[in-house]
Design an enzyme around this catalytic site. Structure first.
Site, PDB file in Angstrom:
ATOM      1  N   HIS A 267       1.069  -1.147  -0.199  1.00 60.72           N
ATOM      2  CA  HIS A 267      -0.028  -0.237   0.105  1.00 60.72           C
ATOM      3  C   HIS A 267       1.056   1.491  -0.157  1.00 60.72           C
ATOM      4  CE1 HIS A 267      -3.811   2.216   1.086  1.00 60.72           C
ATOM      5  NE2 HIS A 267      -3.042   3.306   2.039  1.00 60.72           N
ATOM      6  N   GLU A 268       2.065   1.719   1.090  1.00 63.95           N
ATOM      7  CA  GLU A 268       2.821   2.516   1.407  1.00 63.95           C
ATOM      8  C   GLU A 268       4.290   2.593   0.036  1.00 63.95           C
ATOM      9  OE1 GLU A 268       1.875   4.840   3.053  1.00 63.95           O
ATOM     10  OE2 GLU A 268       0.427   3.080   3.643  1.00 63.95           O
ATOM     11  N   HIS A 271       1.537   4.356  -2.628  1.00 64.29           N
ATOM     12  CA  HIS A 271       1.814   6.026  -2.601  1.00 64.29           C
ATOM     13  C   HIS A 271       3.373   6.836  -3.058  1.00 64.29           C
ATOM     14  CE1 HIS A 271      -1.782   6.706  -1.129  1.00 64.29           C
ATOM     15  NE2 HIS A 271      -1.917   6.135   0.686  1.00 64.29           N
ATOM     16  N   GLU A 297      -5.143   7.603  -3.083  1.00 63.41           N
ATOM     17  CA  GLU A 297      -5.308   6.201  -2.517  1.00 63.41           C
ATOM     18  C   GLU A 297      -5.178   5.638  -3.479  1.00 63.41           C
ATOM     19  OE1 GLU A 297      -5.294   6.523   0.961  1.00 63.41           O
ATOM     20  OE2 GLU A 297      -6.026   4.349   1.183  1.00 63.41           O
TER      21      GLU A 297
END
Lengths: 503, 503
Positions: A267-268, A271, A297
């Site tokens: 997830h990170e 980003h 997101e």
């Protein structure tokens, strides 16, 4: 004349950006390495940096420079650096100068008080201790909305700083369509919960080896954690960026669950890829950030879910994971792993929710925030309204407020319309991915071979490279030829989970 | 009136300190965790923070506030917070405002150019590539000295920012006395080099275990690396402080030498103890730092050498080290270890020098700087003058400039008088220690039992707790009843090395 004014504007914005990025370094350190006793001093230093950045950015000089550049910049191509810089800076400037300093200070004080009360409420598992500070924050948020200005709903005013161009009316349409599909899907999945087991993830997993695995995973998706970035550990995973050449992600490892750390890292890394993909030419200006919370997101969800929970990814990655964890994963095949990482079903806690149910948690919060800000819902009625929506959307009744309205730290800042970005991101991730697949049908095969470059490059070209030049809607139009559209997301979710749960 | 002016002054100084401490966080991160590509951005951010801090501190408003507070503050007790704040801020302000902005900028540019030329010179092992940029820096340093003002020597002007109250004439007296003892002692030790072996230190030492050992060592001396500080790794060990509750030290580990990391940690822990001992009441003001580079060094040298290379320390610590390294140290007794860590003898490189020879390296540099600044030495004659002094003091002739005048990065900033603090620190460490021992004769026995509290508390009470309220000379007078005195140091060195080398 215009050149001189632009140069002056850039000089001011550079200083503001340097102060903000310095604050980001201090904040990163606070969450990763700062010794416990350092918190008070760090808070003061951060407050000074933020105050100086705010004062500089909202100074009358910036307003005058923007005013003087308006016509000249308007005559430049829309997505040129110059036109975009003046347009986006103007937008941010207008928003930030509309809030009186006293209100900003009162919000900060109220937030600090609410934070303590939130902890008190959590320890009693009850809404009551949090009620008065929260009610005060609702009032302050409505005042802020009034200062910013709104037509249909105060929510719209607060939404502007998170999602430029978005309104609650459009969100409401989106939510209605999502609920139409996701509520029955949630109930159907709940009825067949025994079809999928994630027991393979819930075993002892050595943290040092998990760390190695997370670094392998972020390398697969192309996040540079060596030359232009890092991964560290923190209690709450996050991404921060000091320039596009220094992007930091964090993860947290759970010694008894393989998925928590791995998907947090993916997830990170999503980003982080966004930040690493913003061109250096936009750096040290307000254009050197993502288009919105939602667009950001979309990138994290793409790599965490659409790729990270795909058969193709696990075809490539399972042998690597099994090499590090032969005892735990040696006897697991790709299909079993694919099903395990996609286990779904209703639950109380948003941050633990799966792809099917996550958006329902967000919709619930946005609907409550909208009602609170319009005055249709009294702060002391929040637990009741929460329980009612949980029953309607997820079929669950929270046993107490700890697993209900007190679960998110976000509301210690009041109802600020910040949750919407999570669902917008989920929806956009598929709209972008579907288009990338149409342009490059070989993407799934490449992912299966551990090659993510085509997808990553597409996202860089169509999303990252713009920084914040375009609004989310403009970005989607340019990248996909359409405005925000939930259908790709719904097709994906329906198809994926119908197959997994044999619906 | 005075109260309002003082409050205003404190508000400005608080902002300056927050900016400087934020810069320190960015600098710490640059040397510990920053990914390689992040350097350019970080440099810009640091420059902005430093520029803002400098502009704020040297603003006319500060001058006016100081002027308005002069009489009022002068009527307060000398070491009161108020009198000290106004006096020390005035001293710093006068120094910083005397340098024209263009000269400061030109110095920064010249330093950047000299840094590149220094690397070029080092790769050729020759002074020539560095000569022109260095000569330019000598000229700029002389200009800076003229702006600051001096009577006997330009060196005195530059020394003011490092060692308030010190002059070259006093240093020269000190150096003369030190050379009188240390030059013959160096030659005597060199003639008996075979009496002491440090082979026990030069074995393979696992880095992870060394890390554990360094943390044990800093805990013994009382540096809090858990709640109020940290230890990390960096190429060049250093100490930095973001407030007295968050003090960071770094070390570097050598897998084939036990001493490098261990004594680096003890050295930095000494600096760190000083910072952790500065009272919170002085924090966010110019009083919340050490008294001078020399006084700071007195604390690092105390724990690194006077304690860390003592029989008592190793009586306590050797069993702990041997528990981590049974193969390497299991057969070594305290006496052998004591001799190994105190092996001495002439060498080319300052940072590798021992207690006997270290000051001669410093004296050489200070004497050359003084001659350069007075115009008695031309920049192209530096290598020759260097070699001449090396022969006279250490009996060695450098084979090239890499192990000669190009060894220190310090001169990429020109001859700034900054080296003197190292020798002042060595001298002061013994003057303070001798007095602490007179007050508490049980200190050596306590150290031998691993208890350093009495010594640490004495240093806190007599050194750390003052911050920068007192000048080094005032501090020594107050703590020991005498001004700077080299005799305790010389007694210590002579006694210790006469015994070890059987002189």
């Amino acid at each position: 004349m215009a050149e001189a004014a632009l140069a002056r504007l850039r000089a001011v914005l550079t200083e503001v950006d340097d102060l903000q990025r310095a604050a980001a370094v201090l904040s990163w350190d606070r969450q990763t390495y700062m010794p416990p006793a350092g918190g008070a001093g760090r808070g003061e230093q951060l407050a000074t940096l933020q105050r100086l950045a705010h004062a500089r950015f909202t100074s009358p000089e910036v307003g005058e420079l923007l005013e003087g550049l308006r016509d000249w910049a308007g005559a430049q191509p829309y997505d040129s650096f110059e036109a975009s810089l003046v347009r986006v800076t103007r937008r941010d400037y207008d928003l930030m100068t509309k809030l009186p300093g006293e209100l900003v200070a009162e919000l900060a004080r109220a937030e600090a008080a609410a934070f303590d009360a939130w902890h008190a409420g959590r320890s009693e598992r009850a809404w009551q201790p949090f009620l008065a500070p929260f009610a005060h924050l609702v009032g302050l948020c409505r005042q802020a909305a009034d200062h910013i200005g709104w037509q249909d709903s105060p929510f719209d005013a607060l939404l502007r700083s998170h999602e430029p161009g978005m309104t609650y009316a459009r969100l409401d349409q989106l939510f209605t369509r999502l609920k139409e599909v996701l509520v029955p899907l949630t109930h159907a999945v709940a009825a067949r919960a025994d079809r999928v087991s994630d027991a393979v993830l819930q075993q002892p997993y050595d943290e040092a080896r998990q760390w190695t695995l997370t670094l392998q995973a972020v390398a697969v998706v192309g996040f540079d954690a060596t030359e232009r970035g890092r991964q560290d550990r923190s209690v709450h995973p996050f991404t921060t960026s000091f320039c596009s050449e220094d992007v930091r992600i964090t993860t947290r490892l759970d010694p008894s669950h393989l998925g928590h750390g791995l998907f947090a890292s993916l997830h990170e890394a999503g980003h982080g890829l966004y930040e690493q993909g913003i061109p250096a030419a936009l750096w040290r200006t307000p254009l050197g950030v993502g288009a919105s919370g939602g667009v950001h997101e979309s990138q994290s969800r793409l790599w965490e879910n659409v790729i990270g929970r795909s058969r193709g990814f696990w075809t490539f990655f399972l042998p690597r994971a099994a090499a590090l964890f032969p005892d735990q994963l040696g006897g697991t095949d790709v299909e079993a792993m694919y099903r395990a990482v996609n286990r779904a079903g209703p639950s109380f806690i948003r941050v633990e929710a799966d792809e099917v149910t996550y958006n329902l948690h967000i919709i619930l919060r946005c609907e409550l925030e909208q009602a609170l800000l319009r005055g249709d819902l009294a702060p002391d009625d929040v637990p009741g309204a929460w329980a009612e929506k949980m029953r309607a959307y997820l079929g669950l009744t929270p046993p107490d407020d700890l697993v209900g309205a007190l679960q998110d730290v976000h509301w210690t800042g009041g109802p600020t319309a910040g949750f919407a970005g999570y669902t917008l991101g989920n929806v956009m991730s598929l709209q972008l991915y579907e288009r990338a697949m149409a342009d490059h049908p070989g993407i799934p095969d490449a992912v299966q071979a551990g090659n993510t470059e085509e997808l990553r490059t597409w996202m860089r070209d169509h999303v990252h490279s713009y920084g914040s030049k375009l609004t989310p809607e403009e970005l989607l139009q340019q990248a996909t030829g359409r405005g925000l559209d939930p259908e790709p997301y719904l097709r994906y979710i329906q198809g994926k989970y119908a197959e997994i749960y044999d619906l």
